[in-house]
Scaffold this motif. Structure first.
Motif, PDB file in Angstrom:
ATOM      1  N   SER A 272      -7.643  -4.491 -12.662  1.00 56.85           N
ATOM      2  CA  SER A 272      -8.115  -5.325 -11.933  1.00 56.85           C
ATOM      3  C   SER A 272      -6.915  -5.455 -10.487  1.00 56.85           C
ATOM      4  N   ALA A 273      -7.387  -5.677  -9.302  1.00 58.26           N
ATOM      5  CA  ALA A 273      -6.718  -5.521  -7.965  1.00 58.26           C
ATOM      6  C   ALA A 273      -6.338  -4.202  -7.996  1.00 58.26           C
ATOM      7  N   SER A 274      -6.676  -3.345  -7.975  1.00 57.75           N
ATOM      8  CA  SER A 274      -6.524  -1.807  -8.010  1.00 57.75           C
ATOM      9  C   SER A 274      -7.443  -1.485  -6.409  1.00 57.75           C
ATOM     10  N   GLY A 275      -6.434  -0.948  -5.187  1.00 55.75           N
ATOM     11  CA  GLY A 275      -7.525  -0.429  -4.971  1.00 55.75           C
ATOM     12  C   GLY A 275      -7.138  -0.348  -3.516  1.00 55.75           C
ATOM     13  N   LEU A 276      -8.044  -0.035  -1.510  1.00 60.61           N
ATOM     14  CA  LEU A 276      -6.966   0.672  -1.192  1.00 60.61           C
ATOM     15  C   LEU A 276      -5.923  -0.585  -0.337  1.00 60.61           C
ATOM     16  N   ALA A 277      -6.895  -1.827  -0.830  1.00 62.13           N
ATOM     17  CA  ALA A 277      -6.245  -3.206  -0.515  1.00 62.13           C
ATOM     18  C   ALA A 277      -4.777  -3.005  -0.461  1.00 62.13           C
ATOM     19  N   LEU A 278      -4.490  -2.598  -1.396  1.00 63.34           N
ATOM     20  CA  LEU A 278      -3.152  -2.427  -2.184  1.00 63.34           C
ATOM     21  C   LEU A 278      -2.182  -1.418  -1.726  1.00 63.34           C
ATOM     22  N   LEU A 279      -2.513  -0.603  -0.744  1.00 63.70           N
ATOM     23  CA  LEU A 279      -1.833   0.383  -0.260  1.00 63.70           C
ATOM     24  C   LEU A 279      -0.457  -0.357   0.188  1.00 63.70           C
ATOM     25  N   GLY A 280      -0.279  -1.366   1.243  1.00 62.40           N
ATOM     26  CA  GLY A 280       0.689  -1.572   1.339  1.00 62.40           C
ATOM     27  C   GLY A 280       1.929  -1.693   0.675  1.00 62.40           C
ATOM     28  N   ASP A 281       1.464  -2.750  -0.649  1.00 61.45           N
ATOM     29  CA  ASP A 281       1.720  -2.630  -1.738  1.00 61.45           C
ATOM     30  C   ASP A 281       2.798  -1.727  -2.512  1.00 61.45           C
ATOM     31  N   LEU A 282       2.393  -0.763  -2.847  1.00 58.10           N
ATOM     32  CA  LEU A 282       2.251   1.245  -3.166  1.00 58.10           C
ATOM     33  C   LEU A 282       3.350   1.836  -2.499  1.00 58.10           C
ATOM     34  N   ALA A 283       3.023   1.297  -1.015  1.00 55.70           N
ATOM     35  CA  ALA A 283       3.607   1.800  -0.687  1.00 55.70           C
ATOM     36  C   ALA A 283       5.370   1.404   0.377  1.00 55.70           C
ATOM     37  N   ALA A 284       5.236  -0.195  -0.174  1.00 55.70           N
ATOM     38  CA  ALA A 284       6.891  -0.871  -0.541  1.00 55.70           C
ATOM     39  C   ALA A 284       6.848  -0.108  -1.823  1.00 55.70           C
ATOM     40  N   ARG A 285       6.489   0.014  -3.436  1.00 56.40           N
ATOM     41  CA  ARG A 285       7.430   0.236  -4.152  1.00 56.40           C
ATOM     42  C   ARG A 285       7.692   1.295  -4.409  1.00 56.40           C
ATOM     43  N   ALA A 286       7.393   2.826  -2.692  1.00 55.17           N
ATOM     44  CA  ALA A 286       7.599   3.564  -2.860  1.00 55.17           C
ATOM     45  C   ALA A 286       9.535   3.542  -1.720  1.00 55.17           C
ATOM     46  N   ARG A 287       9.162   2.773  -0.939  1.00 51.19           N
ATOM     47  CA  ARG A 287      10.670   2.254  -0.467  1.00 51.19           C
ATOM     48  C   ARG A 287      11.385   2.176  -1.475  1.00 51.19           C
ATOM     49  N   SER A 288      10.715   1.291  -1.924  1.00 50.31           N
ATOM     50  CA  SER A 288      12.389   0.143  -2.575  1.00 50.31           C
ATOM     51  C   SER A 288      12.528   1.720  -3.631  1.00 50.31           C
ATOM     52  N   ALA A 289      11.900   2.742  -4.057  1.00 50.37           N
ATOM     53  CA  ALA A 289      13.174   3.928  -4.744  1.00 50.37           C
ATOM     54  C   ALA A 289      13.429   5.169  -2.798  1.00 50.37           C
ATOM     55  N   GLY A 290      14.053   4.477  -2.300  1.00 47.95           N
ATOM     56  CA  GLY A 290      14.944   4.946  -1.396  1.00 47.95           C
ATOM     57  C   GLY A 290      13.791   6.117  -0.649  1.00 47.95           C
ATOM     58  N   LEU A 291      12.713   6.316  -0.408  1.00 45.15           N
ATOM     59  CA  LEU A 291      11.401   6.688   0.388  1.00 45.15           C
ATOM     60  C   LEU A 291      11.663   5.988   1.735  1.00 45.15           C
ATOM     61  N   ASP A 292      10.921   6.943   3.185  1.00 41.11           N
ATOM     62  CA  ASP A 292      10.462   6.319   4.263  1.00 41.11           C
ATOM     63  C   ASP A 292       9.201   6.413   4.176  1.00 41.11           C
ATOM     64  N   VAL A 293       8.570   5.359   3.674  1.00 39.46           N
ATOM     65  CA  VAL A 293       6.692   5.931   3.891  1.00 39.46           C
ATOM     66  C   VAL A 293       6.107   5.220   4.729  1.00 39.46           C
ATOM     67  N   ARG A 294       5.744   6.114   5.929  1.00 44.35           N
ATOM     68  CA  ARG A 294       4.785   5.509   6.830  1.00 44.35           C
ATOM     69  C   ARG A 294       3.571   5.875   6.926  1.00 44.35           C
ATOM     70  N   THR A 295       2.317   4.612   6.957  1.00 44.49           N
ATOM     71  CA  THR A 295       1.007   4.992   7.186  1.00 44.49           C
ATOM     72  C   THR A 295       0.164   4.293   8.447  1.00 44.49           C
ATOM     73  N   ASP A 296      -1.196   5.828   8.259  1.00 41.88           N
ATOM     74  CA  ASP A 296      -1.530   5.548   9.448  1.00 41.88           C
ATOM     75  C   ASP A 296      -2.992   4.668   9.177  1.00 41.88           C
ATOM     76  N   VAL A 297      -3.886   4.153   9.404  1.00 41.45           N
ATOM     77  CA  VAL A 297      -5.402   4.398   9.321  1.00 41.45           C
ATOM     78  C   VAL A 297      -5.939   3.966  10.399  1.00 41.45           C
ATOM     79  N   THR A 298      -7.025   4.862  10.274  1.00 46.96           N
ATOM     80  CA  THR A 298      -7.733   5.083  11.908  1.00 46.96           C
ATOM     81  C   THR A 298      -9.182   5.110  11.475  1.00 46.96           C
ATOM     82  N   GLY A 299      -9.996   4.298  12.437  1.00 48.89           N
ATOM     83  CA  GLY A 299     -11.788   3.580  11.865  1.00 48.89           C
ATOM     84  C   GLY A 299     -11.538   2.736  11.912  1.00 48.89           C
TER      85      GLY A 299
END
Length: 446
Positions: A272-299
């Motif tokens: 449930s509730a897993s998909g590209l719509a939650l890409l922002g939450d996935l990136a936020a969790r990675a940032r909490s681990a100290g990573l600088d996560v940048r996302t680019d969406v085209t199209g």
């Protein structure tokens, strides 16, 4: 040629027992008929004794009718040839030859049965023709009836042979179908286990890696002896991140393992509730681990079927897990390109990359299998400028369809196909996982 004889207990008699019963029944019928005929015809005792010997030989030979069908037919025919001119009682010994002739045809010796029937008819006909006028024992009508009787025996025996062969073929086909069904069931079970194992690997690997990094970073900062207020804030921030990550992991794990709770429950195509719509939450969790996560969406984003959406999400999730655990990177760039025919993912980091010559681990193999299951492809390699690069392509249109994310009428949802079963026109650069890859994560840094 098994006869439908059954034992007193209801089971079918063995072939040898059935032959003994048939021989005994024929002997009983011939003996009773001969004893009744003896009351109206007298003959010397020697002839009577010789007649009974021929009866025993002819009827007793039927016990071996399936072991040696042609030989038994010849023996019974010769017994009849000697018996009828010799005995005045004229018992029905011909029944033994009839059973033997039928068995010969039913056992597949059709040519021999036809030859024996023809020899019998010719011998009887020639014998009657040579008789003096007024001394014939078989008239023309009886000869015609004898010919029809012999032809019927051979034809019925051949029909029985054909029927037995047909039933045997049907039985073999049923056994083959049963074996094929069992093989498909085992294959489906194996594919389902692989699917669940991959889901559990993605969920636990990502979440536990993040928890490990978050807690390790907090312990590192606390080990420097900060002020109480700063230490409390650091601990609070780490615990909140661990709590959020573990909560998400439990939710996805519960949904993934839900298929194991009941046989009547449908297999979920996605947690449930897993998909590209939650890409922002996935990136936020990675940032909490100290990573600088940048996302680019085209199209222009388009709705994806849940299985394809989940596959894209898992590819990004596993890539971030590998970066967190192995890469030693500071920055990760996630590029999501919505094309007209496919959605493309690109996850690149500035870490150390994978050692050259090492085989790729089970996580990357699982990502490649996900992409291939939907007709796509995935590559994983060291980047040209350093770091590690994962590129994936997931078609928006299934083969043979015109609408994005749709399937042909009458076909199953692509998400229902087990990994590895889809026929893909693309060839991923990474092989599918095998049983020998169970310890790949120990040998492979990714």
């Amino acid at each position: 040629m098994p006869l439908p004889l059954r034992s007193p207990g209801g089971g079918r008699l063995s072939p040898r027992a059935a032959d003994a019963v048939v021989a005994g029944v024929v002997l009983l019928v011939v003996a009773v008929w001969t004893l009744v005929s003896a009351r109206y015809a007298s003959e010397p005792a020697v002839r009577t004794l010789l007649g009974w010997v021929l009866i025993l030989i002819g009827c007793g030979a039927l016990y071996f009718r399936r072991l040696h069908p042609v030989a038994v037919s010849v023996v019974t025919l010769l017994a009849c040839v000697v018996y009828y001119p010799l005995s005045a009682q004229d018992g029905p010994l011909m029944i033994a030859f009839a059973v033997a002739l039928y068995t010969t045809a039913a056992e597949g010796r059709f040519a021999a049965a036809v030859a024996l029937a023809a020899v019998t008819l010719l011998a009887v006909g020639l014998g009657e023709i040579r008789q003096r006028p007024g001394h014939r024992q078989i008239d023309d009508t009886s000869l015609v009836m004898l010919a029809g009787w012999l032809i019927s025996l051979v034809a019925v025996g051949r029909a029985q042979r054909t029927r037995i062969a047909y039933l045997h073929e049907v039985e073999q086909r049923a056994l083959a179908a049963e074996r094929e069904q069992e093989a498909r069931a085992r294959q489906s079970a194996t594919e389902e286990r692989l699917r669940i194992a991959r889901e559990v690997h993605d969920v636990l690997g990502h979440s536990i890696s993040l928890i490990n990094v978050q807690s390790g970073a907090a312990l590192h900062r606390l080990g420097k002896g900060p002020a109480p207020e700063a230490g409390l804030a650091t601990a609070t921030e780490a615990l909140e991140a661990v709590k959020a990550t573990s909560k998400d992991a439990l939710r996805e794990l519960r949904a993934t393992l839900g298929v194991l709770r009941g046989a009547d429950e449908p297999t979920p195509t996605a947690p449930s509730a897993s998909g590209l719509a939650l890409l922002g939450d996935l990136a936020a969790r990675a940032r909490s681990a100290g990573l600088d996560v940048r996302t680019d969406v085209t199209g222009t984003p388009v709705p994806l079927p849940p299985p394809v959406d989940l596959a894209a999400y898992r590819i990004v999730q596993e890539s971030l897990t590998n970066v967190t655990r192995h890469a030693g990177a500071r920055t990760v760039r996630i590029t999501l390109d919505w094309g007209t025919d496919a959605v493309r993912l690109r996850i690149a980091d500035d870490g150390e990359g994978a050692p050259e010559g090492r085989p790729l681990g089970s996580g990357i193999r699982g990502m490649a299998e996900r992409a291939r299951a939907f007709g796509g492809e995935l590559t994983a390699r060291n980047g040209d400028d350093g770091g590690f690069l994962v590129s994936a392509r997931l078609p928006l249109t299934r083969p043979g369809t015109t609408e994005p994310g749709t399937s042909e009428p009458g076909t199953a949802d692509p998400g229902a196909a087990a990994p590895g079963t889809a026929h893909s026109p693309f060839k991923p650069t990474t092989p599918a996982p095998t049983a020998s890859d169970s310890d790949a994560s120990e040998r492979d840094p990714r």
